[in-house]
Design an enzyme around this catalytic site. Structure first.
Site, short mmCIF file in Angstrom:
data_model
loop_
_atom_site.label_atom_id
_atom_site.label_comp_id
_atom_site.label_asym_id
_atom_site.label_seq_id
_atom_site.Cartn_x
_atom_site.Cartn_y
_atom_site.Cartn_z
N LYS A 109 -13.00 -4.66 -24.45
CA LYS A 109 -13.78 -5.56 -23.52
C LYS A 109 -14.08 -4.93 -22.12
O LYS A 109 -15.23 -4.95 -21.54
CB LYS A 109 -12.92 -6.81 -23.15
CG LYS A 109 -12.70 -8.05 -24.43
CD LYS A 109 -12.33 -9.13 -23.74
CE LYS A 109 -11.34 -9.84 -24.72
NZ LYS A 109 -10.50 -10.70 -23.94
N GLU A 114 -4.22 -10.14 -35.95
CA GLU A 114 -3.90 -10.14 -34.52
C GLU A 114 -2.64 -10.33 -34.10
O GLU A 114 -2.35 -9.73 -33.06
CB GLU A 114 -5.07 -11.15 -33.88
CG GLU A 114 -5.19 -10.97 -32.45
CD GLU A 114 -6.32 -11.65 -31.80
OE1 GLU A 114 -7.30 -11.31 -31.35
OE2 GLU A 114 -6.26 -12.90 -32.07
#
Ligand code: G6Q
Length: 546
Positions: A510, A351
């Site tokens: 998302k 990440e």
């Protein structure tokens, strides 16, 4: 661009020569290789000698680190500089374990005041819950803590509580809910008594849908038992940087633990996000964990780059990836207690450095952020190690082990560690045709049998590994180990010039999920998506109504 740096270009030349290296020869040519290419920090040995490096290569890598000013960036991080460039924030997980007594200023204010008052608050909650002073709505003591959070608000605490299970006195058991798949929360809550459960809702933003959905289910579960809204006060704690949303959820002000925008989710286990660790192990053990990380911070901050474990680990990774073209990196702990370590590091690393544009938004022309993967090494030996030894792609690997066993049961640990050491030797040396033939002849095999088998049994070797050998896994050494990797990730981000502290890549999916959710819920077929997305949505809707 760092590829224009003198050191980068020299390393590119070295990398051509390195293609003809074999680790076996590098060891044969230099009896001091281990002494030269290993170092010890406290009780942790870091052996990087089994990498395709020479003195010349290491000098080139250190020159690169100097040329890109790793030291300057390091100072900037520790002093609250806004090095999270795209979010314009400081990166101060080091403040969470700063035991020096020195201030760290952000916008003129010393963040250490906030850090220590939050630590005090954590300590008092931990002691109250563990001693039984904190009671549930019916007057019973808390026996179980359920942490609800995902990603950075889950992986760190869960990995640490698993790793330090031996240090838990089991006064309070800890469970983790991260998946919005209700199967997980149902499985976890079913055997528990709502009167004795404390929920910790961990969410920096307090907007994460997975977490809020699980939190709402947890509250319903509690209220179905208490028939009284005020039970939430005795059973819900929030850890967040968004007090307003936590209050709106119904968590009382005094039950909210603070987090700040300068703590990245994947670096947050040192903050109140670490509450489940403290509740499970006791606050003294949580402090020891912080102490181990602080010790590694001091080493990273003060040791010259040439003797600096995180810097060296970072440089070796850059060498393997950007110069030798090895794009993956396995993390292979051998101790059972570290069974979640690879998954945790996968998030921390991928990440952070899984980015393809530099600080100025330009495409980077070299490979960045390795593909991190792995699991317990001893299990891997009976599974994917085949590929490590004989696969076409070379996969550098970190082997992590401990000298002391976590138990006194005889006959296990020596065997575990014999494997631990043997594997890196096998990956280094391999075994050539002549050795294979000799071995098979010694076993009395016929020449035709040997001819058929020989190429299948050859191991090329020359596979790079690091070995990290701890004396034991305890709160202090685990803290140091995690911080080692955190700083490695930081240094690599500086050298690759990528924004290690943002994570824009998790946003798009998302947002799309928020569009798709109502489409799954309406009765009519969807006609406005691409054909695959539409096909999937409509298949789901058809099947659900059948
Ligand atoms: C970590 C990431 C991400 C984050 C989760 C949970 O660095 O930002 O994994 O931790 O998405 O976010 P919240 O804590 O805001 O719920």
């Amino acid at each position: 661009m760092n590829i224009n740096k003198v050191a980068w270009q020299l390393l590119e030349t070295h990398s051509e020569t390195a293609k003809s290296f074999h680790l076996k020869d590098l060891f044969a040519d230099d009896p001091d290789r281990f002494d030269k290419f290993s170092l010890q920090f406290e009780d942790i040995l870091f052996d990087y000698s089994k990498n395709l490096v020479t003195d010349e290569v290491m000098t080139g890598l250190f020159n690169l680190a100097h040329e890109v000013d790793v030291e300057g960036w390091r100072t900037r991080m520790f002093s609250g500089g806004r090095i999270n460039l795209t979010e314009d924030r400081p990166v101060l997980h080091v403040a969470l374990r700063n035991m020096s007594g020195d201030p760290i200023h952000v916008d003129g204010a010393d963040v250490m005041d906030q850090v220590s008052s939050e630590l005090d608050k954590m300590k008092s909650l931990t002691e109250n819950v563990r001693s039984g002073k904190w009671r549930g709505y019916s007057g019973k003591r808390i026996t179980d803590v359920v942490n609800i959070g995902i990603g950075g608000s889950n992986l760190g605490p869960q990995m640490v509580t698993e790793a330090l299970r031996k240090y838990s006195d089991n006064k309070v058991s800890v469970h983790y809910v991260s998946n919005v798949d209700s199967f997980q929360i149902a499985q976890i809550l079913r055997p528990l008594n709502p009167e004795q459960v404390l929920f910790v809702i961990s969410s920096k933003t307090f907007t994460t849908r997975e977490t809020l959905t699980n939190a709402a289910t947890a509250r319903n579960w509690l209220l179905a038992s208490s028939f009284d809204e005020t039970a939430v006060d005795r059973h819900f704690i929030a850890v967040t940087a968004n007090r307003a949303n936590a209050l709106e959820f119904g968590i009382p002000e005094g039950n909210i633990h603070d987090l700040w925008d300068w703590v990245g989710g994947r670096f947050s286990l040192w903050s109140a996000i670490g509450l489940p660790i403290a509740l499970n192990l006791g606050f003294d053990n949580f402090e020891k964990l912080l102490g181990g990380a602080y010790a590694m911070d001091q080493h990273f901050l003060n040791a010259p780059l040439e003797k600096n474990a995180p810097v060296i680990q970072a440089l070796i990774g850059i060498w393997n990836s950007s110069f030798l073209g090895m794009q993956t990196q396995a993390i292979l702990p051998y101790n059972q207690s570290l069974h979640m370590f690879s998954a945790y590091m996968q998030q921390a690393d991928m990440e952070s450095n899984g980015k393809s544009v530099d600080w100025d938004g330009n495409d980077v022309p070299y490979s960045t952020g390795s593909i991190i993967w792995g699991q317990l090494g001893i299990n891997g030996q009976h599974a994917f190690y085949q590929y490590l030894h004989q696969g076409k792609n070379i996969i550098p690997a970190d082997f992590i082990g401990a000298v002391e066993s976590s138990t006194t049961v005889k006959g296990h640990h020596e065997y575990l560690m014999a494997n631990f050491i043997a594997q890196t030797q096998a990956l280094m040396n391999g075994i050539d045709k002549e050795q294979v033939r000799d071995e098979l002849r010694a076993k009395g095999k016929s020449e035709s049998y040997i001819d058929n088998l020989v190429s299948h049994k050859v191991h090329q070797g020359n596979r790079p590994t690091n070995t990290i050998l701890l004396k034991r896994i305890d709160p202090h050494s685990l803290g140091a180990l995690i911080a080692l990797y955190e700083h490695k990730i930081f240094v690599q981000g500086i050298i690759w010039r990528v924004c290690s502290f943002d994570q824009w890549g998790v946003e798009l999916g998302k947002e799309l999920a928020n569009h798709i959710l109502p489409q799954l819920e309406t009765g009519t077929p969807i006609k406005t998506q691409d054909s695959s997305t539409m096909g999937l949505i409509n298949f789901y809707k058809n099947k659900i109504t059948q």
